[in-house]
Scaffold this motif. Structure first.
Motif, mmCIF file in Angstrom:
data_model
loop_
_atom_site.group_PDB
_atom_site.id
_atom_site.type_symbol
_atom_site.label_atom_id
_atom_site.label_comp_id
_atom_site.label_asym_id
_atom_site.label_seq_id
_atom_site.Cartn_x
_atom_site.Cartn_y
_atom_site.Cartn_z
ATOM 1 N N ASN A 170 0.855 -1.185 0.000
ATOM 2 C CA ASN A 170 0.000 0.000 0.000
ATOM 3 C C ASN A 170 0.886 1.228 0.000
ATOM 4 N N SER A 171 1.051 1.854 -1.166
ATOM 5 C CA SER A 171 1.971 2.986 -1.284
ATOM 6 C C SER A 171 1.530 4.190 -0.453
ATOM 7 N N ALA A 172 0.255 4.273 -0.069
ATOM 8 C CA ALA A 172 -0.213 5.380 0.763
ATOM 9 C C ALA A 172 0.413 5.325 2.160
ATOM 10 N N LEU A 173 0.943 4.177 2.539
ATOM 11 C CA LEU A 173 1.558 4.026 3.851
ATOM 12 C C LEU A 173 3.078 4.177 3.792
ATOM 13 N N GLY A 174 3.599 4.664 2.673
ATOM 14 C CA GLY A 174 5.037 4.821 2.520
ATOM 15 C C GLY A 174 5.624 5.770 3.540
ATOM 16 N N ALA A 175 6.877 5.528 3.876
ATOM 17 C CA ALA A 175 7.561 6.365 4.854
ATOM 18 C C ALA A 175 7.764 7.769 4.310
ATOM 19 N N THR A 176 7.737 8.717 5.212
ATOM 20 C CA THR A 176 8.141 10.089 4.919
ATOM 21 C C THR A 176 9.272 10.410 5.876
ATOM 22 N N LYS A 177 10.025 11.449 5.572
ATOM 23 C CA LYS A 177 11.187 11.751 6.401
ATOM 24 C C LYS A 177 10.793 11.972 7.860
ATOM 25 N N ASP A 178 9.678 12.640 8.120
ATOM 26 C CA ASP A 178 9.295 12.891 9.511
ATOM 27 C C ASP A 178 8.790 11.627 10.205
ATOM 28 N N ARG A 179 8.223 10.669 9.465
ATOM 29 C CA ARG A 179 7.685 9.452 10.075
ATOM 30 C C ARG A 179 8.740 8.369 10.284
ATOM 31 N N ILE A 180 9.885 8.473 9.627
ATOM 32 C CA ILE A 180 10.898 7.428 9.718
ATOM 33 C C ILE A 180 11.914 7.707 10.830
ATOM 34 N N VAL A 181 11.929 8.921 11.359
ATOM 35 C CA VAL A 181 12.881 9.296 12.401
ATOM 36 C C VAL A 181 12.714 8.390 13.622
#
Length: 160
Positions: A3-14
């Motif tokens: 599900n690409s909508a759940l892909g990591a973003t820089k703020d969520r991967i910290v």
């Protein structure tokens, strides 16, 4: 299915993520139907886990820490690697100290779990890179298992 909508973003991967188990993701519904779905996935995960364990990648033994400034550290078998990272769409790119740029793969966040998966040839390249940087010969030879998995992305599940 990814599900690409759940892909990591820089703020969520910290944060710090710890390896828990292999991840197998089907890139199409047809593959899922053609090879028996969960049965095939489970068998592949088991094989991948055996190979990871031979290379020293066991639950809790590998950690990846991402900071908000684009730096990362990766610890495996008592060795720590570091460098910088970027998140591009749902893909994460790690650049290790020494200038080795390595596309790690597609990301998906699910609660406290982070999946990082890539097609088999990219996982082979990643394993070879980490094997070279850490001196781990088992990781360098992981390719025998990976070469024949079309229509799937393979990698790791990490937990925060």
């Amino acid at each position: 299915i990814f599900n690409s909508a759940l892909g990591a973003t820089k703020d969520r991967i910290v944060g710090t993520w710890t390896y828990t188990e292999p991840a197998v993701v089907f890139s199409s519904n047809n593959v899922l139907q053609n090879i028996g779905g969960k049965v095939a996935s489970s068998a592949i995960e088991k094989q991948l886990q055996q190979q990871f364990e031979k290379a020293g990648i066991r639950k809790g033994s590998m950690k990846m820490t991402f900071d908000k400034d684009g730096n990362f550290t990766q610890t495996l078998g008592g060795r720590t690697l570091s460098g910088t990272y970027t998140v591009e769409d749902t893909k994460i790119v790690l650049s290790y100290a020494g200038g080795i740029k390595q596309l790690v793969g597609t990301t998906q966040l699910d609660g406290n779990d982070l999946l990082i998966v890539m097609d088999a040839s990219k996982l082979l390249k990643y394993a070879n890179t980490i094997g070279t940087l850490t001196g781990n010969t088992t990781l360098k030879s992981l390719g025998n298992l990976l070469g024949s998995y079309n229509g799937m992305e393979l990698g790791m599940k990490l937990n925060k």
